[in-house]
Motif scaffolding. Sequence first.
Motif, PDB file in Angstrom:
ATOM      1  N   LEU A 114     -91.946 -33.382  57.388  1.00 43.21           N
ATOM      2  CA  LEU A 114     -92.307 -31.891  57.314  1.00 43.21           C
ATOM      3  C   LEU A 114     -90.389 -31.172  57.633  1.00 43.21           C
ATOM      4  N   GLY A 115     -90.266 -30.226  56.699  1.00 41.95           N
ATOM      5  CA  GLY A 115     -89.850 -29.951  57.002  1.00 41.95           C
ATOM      6  C   GLY A 115     -89.383 -28.517  57.662  1.00 41.95           C
ATOM      7  N   CYS A 116     -90.666 -27.671  56.295  1.00 42.86           N
ATOM      8  CA  CYS A 116     -90.865 -26.070  57.606  1.00 42.86           C
ATOM      9  C   CYS A 116     -92.820 -25.850  57.635  1.00 42.86           C
ATOM     10  N   ASN A 117     -93.300 -27.123  56.996  1.00 48.40           N
ATOM     11  CA  ASN A 117     -94.674 -26.748  57.302  1.00 48.40           C
ATOM     12  C   ASN A 117     -95.431 -25.873  57.069  1.00 48.40           C
ATOM     13  N   GLU A 119     -92.496 -24.175  52.126  1.00 53.05           N
ATOM     14  CA  GLU A 119     -91.453 -22.918  52.626  1.00 53.05           C
ATOM     15  C   GLU A 119     -90.565 -23.939  51.494  1.00 53.05           C
ATOM     16  N   CYS A 120     -90.445 -25.725  51.220  1.00 51.84           N
ATOM     17  CA  CYS A 120     -89.420 -26.082  51.097  1.00 51.84           C
ATOM     18  C   CYS A 120     -89.833 -27.509  49.482  1.00 51.84           C
ATOM     19  N   GLY A 121     -91.036 -28.265  50.127  1.00 49.77           N
ATOM     20  CA  GLY A 121     -91.168 -29.040  49.268  1.00 49.77           C
ATOM     21  C   GLY A 121     -90.617 -30.181  49.942  1.00 49.77           C
ATOM     22  N   ALA A 122     -90.236 -30.463  51.454  1.00 46.56           N
ATOM     23  CA  ALA A 122     -90.039 -31.749  51.848  1.00 46.56           C
ATOM     24  C   ALA A 122     -91.193 -32.983  51.960  1.00 46.56           C
ATOM     25  N   CYS A 123     -92.612 -32.251  52.078  1.00 43.55           N
ATOM     26  CA  CYS A 123     -94.076 -32.886  52.417  1.00 43.55           C
ATOM     27  C   CYS A 123     -94.935 -33.367  50.923  1.00 43.55           C
ATOM     28  N   THR A 124     -93.841 -33.279  50.258  1.00 42.22           N
ATOM     29  CA  THR A 124     -94.298 -33.099  48.824  1.00 42.22           C
ATOM     30  C   THR A 124     -95.281 -34.820  48.664  1.00 42.22           C
ATOM     31  N   ALA A 178     -98.545 -31.237  51.485  1.00 41.22           N
ATOM     32  CA  ALA A 178     -99.522 -31.911  52.210  1.00 41.22           C
ATOM     33  C   ALA A 178     -99.317 -31.001  53.555  1.00 41.22           C
ATOM     34  N   CYS A 179     -97.943 -30.698  53.862  1.00 39.41           N
ATOM     35  CA  CYS A 179     -98.065 -29.299  54.989  1.00 39.41           C
ATOM     36  C   CYS A 179     -99.125 -28.545  54.495  1.00 39.41           C
ATOM     37  N   SER A 180     -99.399 -27.815  53.522  1.00 35.16           N
ATOM     38  CA  SER A 180    -100.051 -26.250  53.374  1.00 35.16           C
ATOM     39  C   SER A 180    -101.214 -26.905  52.444  1.00 35.16           C
TER      40      SER A 180
HETATM   41  S1  FES Z   1     -92.866 -29.042  54.650  1.00 35.60           S
HETATM   42 FE1  FES Z   1     -91.740 -27.436  54.207  1.00 35.60          FE
HETATM   43  S2  FES Z   1     -93.357 -27.131  52.156  1.00 35.60           S
HETATM   44 FE2  FES Z   1     -94.580 -28.716  53.293  1.00 35.60          FE
END
Ligand code: FES
Lengths: 353, 331, 195
Positions: C78-81, C84-89, C99-101
């Motif tokens: 989880l980067g931004c939750n 906005e960042c893609g870390a959770c792809t 996956a955060c959204s």
């Molecule tokens: S944690 Fe940044 S897009 Fe999901």
Amino acid sequence: MVGLGIGQGYHNAGRSGMDGIVMMGPDGRLKVHNGVGNLGTYSYAAVSRAAAEVLKMPWDRVDIITGRTDLHLPITSPQDGSNSIFTNTRTFYGAAQDMLTKMKEIAANDLGGAPEDYDISNERVHQIADDSAGMTFGEVAARGLELGGKYTGEAELPEELAEWTQIAADRLAGTGFMGIFHDPRHEGNPPGFTVTCCEIELDKETGKIEIHDMISIGEAGTIMHPKGMDNQLVGGAVWGIGLSALERHLYDPQNGIPASTGYWQSKVPTYLDCPLKIDTGWVDLPDPENPVGARGIGEPSQGSVSAALTAAITDALDGHIFGASPITTDMILNHIAGTSEESVPLAQNNYRG
Amino acid sequence: MVATSHDVMPDIELYQPADEATALDLASRLGNEGWLLGGGQDTYGWLKDRNKNPSAMIELTQIDAWKGITETVDGIEIGAVTTLTDIARDPLIQSRFGLLAEAAGIVASPQIRNVGTLGGNLIQDTRCWYYRRGLDCYRAGGNICYADSPEGLNREHALFGASRCVAVTPSDTAPALVALDATMVISSTSGQREIPAQDFFVGPDRDILNMTVLNEGEILTAVRIPNTWANAEFYFEKVADRNVWDFALVNVAAAFRTSGENIEDARIVCGAVECVPRRLQDVEAAIRGRSRSDSTANAVADMATAGARPLNYNNFKVPLMQNLVKRAIRG
Amino acid sequence: MNPKLTRRRFIKGVIASGAAATTTAAWYSATGQERPSGFVERLVRINVNGQVRNVDVEPQETLASTLRYKLGLTGTKLGCNRGECGACTVLVNDVPTYACSVLTHSFKNDRIETVEGLESANGDLHPVQQAFVEELAPQCGYCTPGQIMSAVGLLRENANPTRDEARHALAGNICRCGSYDSYLDGVMRAVELIG
Ligand code: FES
Ligand SMILES: Cc1cc2nc3c(=O)[nH]c(=O)nc-3n(C[C@H](O)[C@H](O)[C@H](O)COP(=O)(O)OP(=O)(O)OC[C@H]3O[C@@H](n4cnc5c(N)ncnc54)[C@H](O)[C@@H]3O)c2cc1C
Ligand code: SF4
Ligand code: FES
């Protein structure tokens, strides 16, 4: 409009005054006690290689002891400010040199002759004249443990060791054959330099810029790890693009709160805001003050890219200098249209303050 | 008050109706307490920040009847929960209404387009950061506008149609659909109504709390695009700070019918300059009978922004909008 | 207004409607009420990395939350939750998804893949992972699982992308270390590895 820009980046790239410890047991494996953190560049491994090289040891016979202070680590510079390579190759080189000296002393003591009559190869200390007369590193380490004293860190530690190196050395004392070194503080800063050239296309109707071509060349002494070097140069470039073109950090004077929260507002460059390929290169000239010739890199490339990009925008706009960064779409359009929004209070922007 | 950012979702209910009737029934029963959920890409931020506090979410994406692209006798119909990726890649839309494919394909980021729906993209709330931040401005039911004030940070805000609130429409697909003379199909338990895209969006003079005509209990179920502009000459361009994840500073969607050299009819619509997509009818009229050329474009540039009332920091939108309109006309 | 009261009033209304809902079972036991008919159990079965897993998922729970905190699959970052960042792809039916959204309950009938599922049974890395290692693509590594999942998604759809296609496909993944070039080198190398 095409704009060309050249920028130069500098950052001090090495500290001194740190300590190094290497240990060896009867198994003959070299243990590098290393306090360098890992932000992903793996420089803790790169700097440990200096010790392996001094002792001419294959890399798979080396263990890096790292990550926790209770593993008895000497003071090492933090992994920041472009300094890990320079600073910590010096300390580990020094610690390994100390171990080498001690190995030769033990061999001379046991096998006769003077320490100067000995050399190392294939994890053995042996006489230069007759390489069959020698001991394996494991045997030397075992002898060191028997002899104790300075060989195991129980006596004759270097003066001026930092306080917590002293603690680490005390706890390690007697547990293995020890090489230990204090890097004396010296005057001045070793520099890391980069130069960046870039070509942009500035669209005068939209205020958008596109970077067509970008190359950064680094001068950081001997290159320890070309791929790592490349990563530092391109990573810094992405930061530089953000600094000069995108990342505006505002504060809201009405409510006293940050107004650029979240990535949607703080605008970190994305894949599509960077050139398809950022070229890199390096000079690769050994630094005389470093045993392996290396100096740091990392920060400088942000500076040179940021400067080159700013200069290219200025070039595309017939020499107009904004005197602020990032230079965003609105600023470019206002300049071209002759409208001034210089009234944006300076304090609202990190990079204008 | 400024809300604290929570990284977790609030404890609220979720309904996953599988058919239209249940969804409409839920929407009507729950009213404002029920949050309609398309792809959720403009939902979870609001909820996680506790800046919108519904009691339940009603997920619309399980309803197959509201999904997909079909050809009709006089055009196409797009289900409101069709994803932006599906729209951007659909061969029929690409070939006939490339304008919409282009607009849908430039929204946010690939992953957001993969789950974000057309309905959600059209109905998403404004991006005015004061409002997003949970401040008690007019649009949030308070009695102040932080953006239109002497110290307001209003670079992204409106040139036109201010009425206490100066927020702008954030959607990239909305101007395209207005340009294509699309119709919005709206359903509720009491029946169905159709609204021209142009009238679907409302400004703060009419309703400062909502950006569309949707009433409580109403669901956008489909968007119909007539063949009026099928295979016309299209122009879409969006200017944002970043090329991914960024809302338009200004975008333009335009369609032209030409005969020989001359423009027979045109639609030119700009986003992010007003609370609603701004159709430039004067410009459309002025260019009829003229060629798509520099001289036509230059002749109407000022007209494109006539009546603009820039705020402190959005003056740049005037030349930007003019330039985008000129580019659209030049082709 | 007391939010609890609002909720109670509305849930009563909904119970009468008999609509499908996932809701907090504890709430029902606390209030002694019957569950509405068509009530969707909180205990769901989701298909993650080819395994069907039984998980207790709250109605509002994001997929990232389920993966990380219920299934221990912390490879998904989880980067931004906030999208906005893609870390959770992760991949949902091969499609890169934040996956955060998204809500876990939305994917009860879908195929979810995380970075943990890429390694083959004999421990070989996925070609994208192998290529990223060979190119030393990650720096801090935080964005890496997301970059990998986007790249895997791309290569399943287009086995032979150009560098430019790759960068558009990965555009929804921020790398704060600025390793974009190296990740693209990695994708191009993965194309070769897959052959
Ligand atoms: S944690 Fe940044 S897009 Fe999901
Ligand atoms: C970082 C980031 C960047 C973005 N960048 C862009 C951009 O560049 N351009 C752009 O246009 N958008 C952008 N968006 C906004 C938006 O999230 C997406 O465009 C997406 O299309 C929204 O669709 P959704 O289905 O996920 O919306 P949801 O969140 O599901 O819905 C949004 C709103 O519409 C309502 N709603 C949804 N469907 C219906 C329906 N059928 N009937 C009635 N009401 C409905 C919901 O109740 C909610 O209020 C961005 C979002 C984020 C987080
Ligand atoms: S522009 Fe509208 S949404 Fe923004 S602060 Fe003013 S009233 Fe609120
Ligand atoms: S490797 Fe550090 S964020 Fe991408």
